[in-house]
Write a protein that holds these residues in place. Structure first.
Motif, PDB file in Angstrom:
ATOM      1  N   ASN A   7       2.704   1.686  -3.307  1.00 24.17           N
ATOM      2  CA  ASN A   7       1.978   2.091  -4.459  1.00 24.17           C
ATOM      3  C   ASN A   7       1.487   3.480  -4.456  1.00 24.17           C
ATOM      4  OD1 ASN A   7       1.926  -0.417  -5.394  1.00 24.17           O
ATOM      5  ND2 ASN A   7       0.057  -1.071  -4.857  1.00 24.17           N
ATOM      6  N   LYS A   8       1.913   4.206  -3.186  1.00 27.01           N
ATOM      7  CA  LYS A   8       1.415   5.802  -3.262  1.00 27.01           C
ATOM      8  C   LYS A   8       2.445   6.498  -4.049  1.00 27.01           C
ATOM      9  CE  LYS A   8       0.072   5.885   1.637  1.00 27.01           C
ATOM     10  NZ  LYS A   8       0.415   6.291   3.131  1.00 27.01           N
TER      11      LYS A   8
ATOM     12  N   GLN B 153       0.847  -1.075  -0.150  1.00 23.56           N
ATOM     13  CA  GLN B 153      -0.115  -0.079  -0.054  1.00 23.56           C
ATOM     14  C   GLN B 153       0.776   1.331  -0.164  1.00 23.56           C
ATOM     15  OE1 GLN B 153      -2.723   0.163   3.180  1.00 23.56           O
ATOM     16  NE2 GLN B 153      -3.298   2.487   2.944  1.00 23.56           N
ATOM     17  N   GLU B 154       1.973   1.112   0.856  1.00 23.90           N
ATOM     18  CA  GLU B 154       2.821   2.439   0.823  1.00 23.90           C
ATOM     19  C   GLU B 154       3.630   2.434  -0.472  1.00 23.90           C
ATOM     20  OE1 GLU B 154       4.024   6.033   2.531  1.00 23.90           O
ATOM     21  OE2 GLU B 154       2.451   4.444   3.087  1.00 23.90           O
TER      22      GLU B 154
END
Length: 205
Positions: A115-116, A112-113
């Motif tokens: 993909n930022k 998730q991180e």
């Protein structure tokens, strides 16, 4: 029984492997249930207040979650033998399952991180996730020979699914480098029929 399911969830994959190992997949109806942190699926709310997968709805309408609880229930239901009876061996299997599940929790947050957009990433978080991944891989490498000598159980399923998730979502990370014993074990894990049948499917709706 009804399983709220996704073709890409590594935690759901654990459950599917147990179903195939136990030979009771025909007793469970898999219901595609999309979930996302930013788009809660309210259809799941009556069965799981956490809105997470997997969720198993029993024939009496009651629900159980998370993957560890579901896998244990299915193992007991089918007498599948995926948790050793001997106390020390059972403790080892449960410890490995906790380690595999914990690694998956880290990897989901790590992804998730990553993909930022770069400007919104938190470098300290990325460093912390990378540190935990490195430590887990090192710990598992020391267990490589023991993993190969252990009969297939819930601990091996969790560890194998976590390593497979690395291949699936972190293909740029060469986790096998420096971990030959672990890589050799995972190669055998990937050929097991129940594992091969439960590969993530990006083409599924």
């Amino acid at each position: 029984m009804k399983l709220h399911w996704s073709p890409r969830s590594p935690f759901v994959r654990k459950v599917m492997i147990v179903l195939y190992e136990a030979g009771i997949e025909d007793r469970v109806s898999c219901v595609r249930t999309p979930v996302a942190m930013d788009k809660p699926n309210l259809d799941l709310l009556p069965d799981n207040p956490l809105l997470k997968l997997p969720t198993l709805v029993l024939d009496d309408g009651s629900s159980i979650y998370d993957s560890r609880v579901i896998c244990g229930y299915l193992n007991d239901l089918a007498a599948a033998g995926l948790l050793p009876a001997e106390p020390r061996a059972r403790l080892t299997a449960e410890r490995r399952q906790a380690l595999g599940d914990g690694l998956l929790d880290v990897l989901l947050l790590y992804r998730q991180e990553r993909n930022k957009p770069a400007a919104r990433q938190t470098p300290a978080w990325l460093d912390a996730f990378a540190l935990k991944l490195k430590a887990v891989l090192a710990a598992l490498e020391t267990e490589g020979p023991a993993l190969r000598a252990t009969p297939f159980d819930l601990g091996l399923i969790a560890v194998g699914c976590a390593l497979s998730y690395l291949d699936y979502r972190f293909a740029d990370l060469p986790w096998r480098d420096g971990h030959p014993a672990l890589a050799a074990w995972h190669k055998d894990f990937a050929t097991r029929p129940s594992v091969a049948r439960s590969l993530p499917d990006d083409t599924a709706a």
